[in-house]
Design a protein around this motif. Structure first.
Motif, mmCIF file in Angstrom:
data_model
loop_
_atom_site.group_PDB
_atom_site.id
_atom_site.type_symbol
_atom_site.label_atom_id
_atom_site.label_comp_id
_atom_site.label_asym_id
_atom_site.label_seq_id
_atom_site.Cartn_x
_atom_site.Cartn_y
_atom_site.Cartn_z
ATOM 1 N N MET A 141 41.683 37.000 40.627
ATOM 2 C CA MET A 141 41.355 36.587 39.407
ATOM 3 C C MET A 141 39.877 36.472 39.185
ATOM 4 N N THR A 201 39.084 39.139 36.713
ATOM 5 C CA THR A 201 39.700 38.835 35.434
ATOM 6 C C THR A 201 38.527 38.088 34.755
ATOM 7 N N LEU A 245 44.928 36.784 33.708
ATOM 8 C CA LEU A 245 45.337 35.761 34.823
ATOM 9 C C LEU A 245 46.829 35.671 34.976
ATOM 10 N N SER A 293 47.698 38.901 36.758
ATOM 11 C CA SER A 293 47.164 38.806 38.292
ATOM 12 C C SER A 293 48.320 37.957 39.243
ATOM 13 N N ARG A 294 48.688 36.658 38.626
ATOM 14 C CA ARG A 294 49.439 35.820 39.055
ATOM 15 C C ARG A 294 50.836 36.471 39.320
#
Length: 809
Positions: A1, A4, A43, A46-47
């Motif tokens: 994160m 990002t 985000l 990525s999560r």
């Protein structure tokens, strides 16, 4: 994160480079929203651990939703969900924005379409940066899309990129590289926190000791900040880059080989932008002694490369400054035509920005103006490398030829002495255009008749005036002349100039203003009077303007056809023929060309081509070199000045307490002496700096007594010098260790004696370096830089400790 977020911040920091392109700031906040949408999508990707190819698609969807809410919410479902209507609205705004970009010159007004294009473009850059840095783990390659943002203002604006904006963009990219490095190191385990300034000392026995990793930890940041500093400072010493024109047909900016002493904006960008401004704005007003309207020329473009007209670099020498008397004689003007002398007072609006050429009627002979303004010998353009025209008021006297058709006919066949570049054309001219030029002038007996026939070809009614035209290339030139025949003054002027060269008539293109409209006792020129027209050369008369652009309600309203190009009158007698926009008037007596010739005129062939407008060479070269050398010497002497100030502050009255101890021992002396014996701390600090400057730095393990013994024995001090250094060492030890050190005598003489003894043991070069470039001062400056860099480490350590505390909890 982390990557990002760093990618989004880098993209937004690079977007600051775009601010000179706009008149307001709404694009900034809209672009910020677009970048935040890309960051939010990243985000989420990525999560959810989505594959790399899916992240850009999620980001594009987020940007679409954001732009729909910002620009087409009225046609969207629930204000944010895209619908067919909202998609059509966004497409319409994109088309309007693209058309606005073609119309306006920077800085552009912030219309909805332009703001949408800008926000969308910044969002695409942010998506590309996120893909390369956060998904593909190629953070270095992410600099390429960031560089794309920098190329936009660099290629459009005449001014260089603002250095604060550049530094901000560079810091964003360095932050991205740092984040990428921390991510890579993080895969090897938990980061080890090391404070570079934490050391175990006798005063802090409980302090933790660790390996000195400061060089490794700070090297990357040092390289990054040093690179930014060099990128800002080095270009100041190098020639500036000139903007590259995106316009390829018609009238462009300066041609190849433009100089770097003055920024010449793209004339067509300003021309078309002013013509299409939604509101008319006053550019200048003028009044003259015959109360007639006149065209006011700014630029004369003389080179054609097959796609655009460009301008050979004008050359202005000190001899041709306006305050040195008459300007050079008009090229080609002989004794045959009558010459009319007119004086014009011109007042330029203070709203005009970055205009370094004066709007003038042609040909100017003398100008009364404040500032360093110079005339180009070939074209009589008047420019400045130091001043701008905004807000100026000046008087110009012109010597206007009044040729008659009969006179122009009689001059045919005279070989022109003008520079061959005014006839030069590339081989890429389409054959259809060459055939058209031959066909239009096949019945012309003289060059003048050929020129009139070319003008009548454009004004005869088959051409239409319209600003809604695009395309600048050989094919566009062919389409304009042979097919659609729709354009505005740019296409008309450039096309007639090309056709004139094809039939052997020297030509160039002028950019400026038409005569405007009469308001009260002055003529008022507005943005809608921006104009381009061709100038043709006739030996014996010089350069004469022609007007191929349709005038009146169907064309450029204030354009006027010169009287000497109209059909011959039926009545006999000699007709008076003024310049475009003027009427006939009584002429002055003919003037001998030798009397008019400026004795200061320089032969152009004898002028060394410098590649651009020269800098102010009124000052001799040796003077300029001296000023530059003096400035450099002052910069180099800064460390010496700081060292001198520090030494005088200590030695002048050794009773003054030192405020910046050189090391731990000096600090302890200063703290223990309190206010009673501050001279000991000052003397010890000065002795420590002298030793460091002479390359005899004290070892950290040496006591004052051991240092005095080593200096006395190693450098063979005489009795007085040995006693002086022993006295200083004894005073230091008493202050450090004695419960009551007693009264310490004056130490100024002892310190001077020790310094003289030390200086006698080193070479002359070492003594000179200690004075001009003292290592002790450089050590302090270096330490200051390291402490500044430590601030970044402190922030990182605080963040990581907070994370560790959260994990432990």
């Amino acid at each position: 994160m982390r990557l990002t977020i760093a990618s989004g911040l880098a993209a937004f920091a690079a977007a600051f480079l775009l601010y000179p392109l706009f008149q307001g700031g709404s694009w900034f906040w809209t672009s910020l929203g677009a970048v935040l949408a890309v960051m939010a999508a990243g985000l989420v990707s990525s999560r959810l651990s989505l594959p790399a190819w899916a992240a850009p698609l999620i980001a594009l969807l987020a940007v679409w939703v954001y732009l729909t809410a910002a620009f087409a919410s009225g046609k969207a479902w629930a204000l944010v969900v895209p619908t067919r209507g909202s998609l059509v609205e966004l497409g319409r705004l994109l088309g309007v924005g693209w058309a606005d970009i073609q119309r306006f010159a920077a800085p552009v007004p912030e219309t909805e379409g332009i703001t949408l294009l800008t926000a969308g473009g910044v969002a695409l850059i942010a998506i590309a940066v996120d893909l390369l840095a956060a998904r593909l783990r190629r953070a270095a390659l992410a600099g390429l899309p960031l560089l794309a943002l920098a190329t936009v203002p660099a290629t459009i604006l005449p001014d260089p990129i603002s250095w604060p904006a550049f530094i901000l963009a560079a810091l964003g990219f360095i932050g991205l590289l740092i984040a990428d490095g921390r991510e890579r190191v993080g895969h090897w385990g938990r980061a080890v926190l090391v404070r570079r300034t934490t050391r175990a000392t006798s005063s802090r026995p409980d302090a933790r000791t660790s390996a000195d990793t400061s060089g490794l930890r700070l090297s990357g940041k040092r390289i990054g900040f040093a690179a930014i500093a060099l990128a800002v400072l080095v270009p100041a010493l190098l020639p500036a880059m000139e903007p590259v024109s995106f316009f390829t047909f018609g009238v462009g900016g300066s041609g190849p080989g433009r100089g770097n002493s003055i920024s010449i904006p793209n004339p067509v960008a300003g021309l078309r932008g002013q013509l299409e401004l939604p509101e008319r704005r006053v550019v200048l007003t003028y009044a003259n002694n015959d109360d007639k309207a006149r065209y006011l020329r700014i630029y004369a473009l003389d080179t054609f490369d097959g796609q655009q007209f460009g301008m050979t670099d004008p050359k202005g020498t000190p001899q041709n400054r306006t305050d040195n008397g008459p300007l050079p004689a008009p090229p080609g003007l002989g004794a045959e035509p009558k010459v009319k002398t007119v004086t014009t007072n011109i007042q330029v609006s203070d709203e005009i920005a970055r205009l370094k050429f004066l709007p003038l009627p042609y040909p100017p002979r003398q100008i009364q103006i404040d500032g360093d303004w110079r005339a180009d010998v070939d074209t009589l353009m008047v420019f400045s490398t130091l001043d701008e025209a905004a807000g100026l008021e000046y008087d110009v006297t012109t010597s206007e030829p009044e040729p008659t058709p009969d006179l122009l006919d009689s001059l045919s066949g005279t070989r022109p002495t003008v520079d061959p570049r005014f006839l030069r054309l590339p081989e890429s001219i389409p054959p259809e255009i060459r055939e058209l030029a031959t066909k239009l002038t096949e019945n012309a007996k003289t060059d003048y008749e050929a020129a009139v026939k070319l003008q009548q070809f454009f004004t005869g009614g088959d051409f239409t005036y319209s600003l809604r035209t695009q395309g600048h290339s050989n094919s566009a030139l062919r389409d304009f002349l042979l097919r659609d025949r729709t354009g505005y003054c740019e296409q008309f002027a450039a096309s007639m100039a090309v056709l004139a060269r094809l039939v052997g008539i020297p030509s160039r293109v002028a950019i400026g203003y038409t005569g405007g409209t009469k308001v009260g006792d002055r003529w008022q020129v507005g943005t809608n009077d921006s104009h381009s027209w061709p100038e043709l050369y006739f030996e014996g008369v010089g350069w004469l303007p022609f007007e191929p652009t349709p005038s009146g309600s169907a064309g450029q309203g204030s354009a006027r056809v010169p009287e000497y190009t109209l059909p011959r009158p039926e009545t006999t007698g000699e007709a008076s023929t003024p310049t475009p926009g003027s009427t006939s008037s009584s002429a002055d007596e003919p003037v001998d060309p030798q009397a008019r010739r400026n004795p200061r005129e320089l032969d152009r062939e004898g002028v060394v081509a410098t590649g651009g407008l020269p800098t102010d060479d009124s000052m001799p070269l040796i003077g300029q070199i001296g000023i530059g050398a003096g400035a450099l010497l002052l910069v180099l002497l800064i460390p010496a000045g700081l060292r001198l100030i520090t030494r005088n502050r200590r030695v002048r009255a050794l009773g003054w307490k030192i405020s910046e101890p050189s090391d731990d021992l000096t600090a302890r002396i200063s703290s223990k002496s309190g206010g009673g014996q501050p001279s000991v701390a000052a003397a010890w600090a000065e002795l420590d700096d002298v030793l460091y400057d002479y390359g005899m730095a004290r070892q950290l393990s040496e006591t004052p007594r051991a240092l005095a013994r080593r200096l006395t024995q190693q450098y063979e001090f005489d009795a007085e010098s040995a006693a002086a250094v022993t006295a200083i060492a004894s005073a230091v030890e008493r202050v450090l260790f004695a419960r009551d050190p007693g009264q310490v005598g004056p130490m100024r003489k002892d310190l001077r004696k020790v310094r003289q003894a030390l200086a006698a043991t080193v070479s002359r070069g070492r003594r000179l370096r200690a004075v001009l470039l003292p290592p002790s001062t450089l050590r302090r400056l270096r330490g200051l830089g390291e402490r500044l860099l430590d601030g970044f480490d402190l922030l990182e350590n605080i963040r990581l400790r907070r994370t560790a505390a959260q994990k432990n909890s």
